[in-house]
Motif scaffolding. Sequence first.
Motif, short mmCIF file in Angstrom:
data_model
loop_
_atom_site.label_atom_id
_atom_site.label_comp_id
_atom_site.label_asym_id
_atom_site.label_seq_id
_atom_site.Cartn_x
_atom_site.Cartn_y
_atom_site.Cartn_z
N SER A 143 -3.94 -10.88 13.42
CA SER A 143 -3.64 -9.79 14.35
C SER A 143 -4.93 -9.03 14.66
O SER A 143 -5.76 -8.82 13.78
CB SER A 143 -2.62 -8.84 13.73
N LEU A 144 -5.08 -8.64 15.93
CA LEU A 144 -6.24 -7.87 16.36
C LEU A 144 -5.78 -6.83 17.36
O LEU A 144 -5.15 -7.15 18.36
CB LEU A 144 -7.28 -8.80 17.02
N SER A 145 -6.10 -5.57 17.09
CA SER A 145 -5.79 -4.47 18.00
C SER A 145 -7.10 -3.86 18.48
O SER A 145 -7.98 -3.56 17.67
CB SER A 145 -4.94 -3.39 17.31
N VAL A 146 -7.22 -3.70 19.79
CA VAL A 146 -8.45 -3.19 20.40
C VAL A 146 -8.13 -1.95 21.23
O VAL A 146 -7.20 -1.97 22.03
CB VAL A 146 -9.10 -4.27 21.31
N ARG A 147 -8.90 -0.90 21.06
CA ARG A 147 -8.72 0.34 21.82
C ARG A 147 -10.05 0.70 22.49
O ARG A 147 -11.09 0.74 21.83
CB ARG A 147 -8.28 1.48 20.90
N PHE A 148 -9.98 0.96 23.78
CA PHE A 148 -11.19 1.30 24.54
C PHE A 148 -11.36 2.81 24.59
O PHE A 148 -10.42 3.54 24.90
CB PHE A 148 -11.11 0.73 25.96
N ARG A 149 -12.59 3.27 24.33
CA ARG A 149 -12.95 4.68 24.49
C ARG A 149 -13.62 4.91 25.84
O ARG A 149 -13.57 6.01 26.38
CB ARG A 149 -13.90 5.10 23.38
N ALA A 150 -14.28 3.86 26.36
CA ALA A 150 -14.98 3.93 27.64
C ALA A 150 -15.22 2.51 28.10
O ALA A 150 -15.05 1.56 27.35
CB ALA A 150 -16.31 4.68 27.49
N SER A 151 -15.63 2.36 29.36
CA SER A 151 -15.98 1.04 29.86
C SER A 151 -17.17 0.50 29.07
O SER A 151 -18.11 1.23 28.75
CB SER A 151 -16.34 1.13 31.35
N VAL A 152 -17.11 -0.79 28.74
CA VAL A 152 -18.22 -1.44 28.03
C VAL A 152 -19.15 -2.01 29.09
O VAL A 152 -18.79 -2.91 29.84
CB VAL A 152 -17.72 -2.54 27.08
N PRO A 190 -7.80 -1.21 34.52
CA PRO A 190 -8.55 -1.27 33.26
C PRO A 190 -7.64 -1.18 32.04
O PRO A 190 -6.63 -0.47 32.04
CB PRO A 190 -9.48 -0.06 33.35
N THR A 191 -8.02 -1.92 31.02
CA THR A 191 -7.26 -1.94 29.77
C THR A 191 -7.55 -0.69 28.95
O THR A 191 -8.71 -0.30 28.77
CB THR A 191 -7.62 -3.19 28.95
N LEU A 192 -6.50 -0.08 28.44
CA LEU A 192 -6.64 1.01 27.48
C LEU A 192 -6.53 0.48 26.06
O LEU A 192 -7.22 0.94 25.16
CB LEU A 192 -5.55 2.06 27.72
N GLU A 193 -5.65 -0.51 25.87
CA GLU A 193 -5.40 -1.03 24.52
C GLU A 193 -4.87 -2.47 24.61
O GLU A 193 -4.05 -2.78 25.48
CB GLU A 193 -4.39 -0.15 23.80
N PHE A 194 -5.37 -3.33 23.74
CA PHE A 194 -4.86 -4.69 23.54
C PHE A 194 -4.26 -4.80 22.15
O PHE A 194 -4.79 -4.22 21.19
CB PHE A 194 -5.99 -5.72 23.52
N THR A 195 -3.24 -5.63 21.98
CA THR A 195 -2.82 -6.10 20.66
C THR A 195 -2.60 -7.60 20.78
O THR A 195 -1.84 -8.06 21.65
CB THR A 195 -1.53 -5.43 20.18
N TYR A 196 -3.29 -8.36 19.96
CA TYR A 196 -3.15 -9.81 19.92
C TYR A 196 -2.54 -10.24 18.59
O TYR A 196 -2.86 -9.66 17.53
CB TYR A 196 -4.52 -10.50 20.02
#
Length: 267
Positions: A42-51, A188-194
């Motif tokens: 499992s991988l959860s990703v949260r964006f704080r700003a554009s990369v 734009p993505t705010l959050e992913f969960t895989y």
Amino acid sequence: MSDTRTVIPTDERWGGLVGYFGGFVAAVFADAAVDPDYHLTSLSVRFRASVEVRPMEVVATGAHRGARTAATTLRLVQDGRLRAEASAVLLRHDVARASFRTVAPASDEPPAEYQVRPHPAGEIAYLPALEMRTAEHRPGAEGTRAWLRFTAPPPEFGVRSPHGAVCVLLDALFPVLFVEPDGPTFVPTLEFTYQFTPALADVGRRWFVGENHLDWHTDDFCSEDATLRDAATGLVVARQRQLRSLVRTLPGTAVQRPSYALEGERS
């Protein structure tokens, strides 16, 4: 536990509409989270700003290493600023003994109804890395479907792990609202969960079948669920849930996406 730091050089092949393509950012986190003693699950990703498309540093911190499970936290930094963060769960188990309740018919090549079609957002830097054949999309449909694969083995594009490769493939599926005539310009993505299943193995240039479904949306946000299957086995290799922001105008520009219509409907 000590930190592991990895510097990722600039790779303009993975540019998105604004900054790096989100699936590539998720892949960078997945590559950093893989551990030879466990299976990344499992991988959860949260964006704080554009990369931004320039060098980035990924800092991985082992939060837990047990007999059966492990956990890692990760941060992506550019010029000292936190741009995105992630958490990973890893399991130690015999994946060869896994059984699956959901199996689709296996196939070697995309059916005729899956064809090469233009991306709703136009030309984007990362598209040459992928071969995509999409099913016909109709406004109001609940989802989008595609067969897709890499045009060369993923490591040639800087994606080292199978987990990172399927992060890219899942995020490459067309956002559902992009096929609407009055859809947003930018999502734009705010959050992913895989979640990765035991069926995930070497990706190479294998065909995968993806489906992306819109759960809900408001004027400003939406939530989508996507599933990716290995075409040759019919087995699910990964699932993704994504929270998006809906933007009408590209940041810093006056660019708005023109209405997207099917080829036969364009005037």
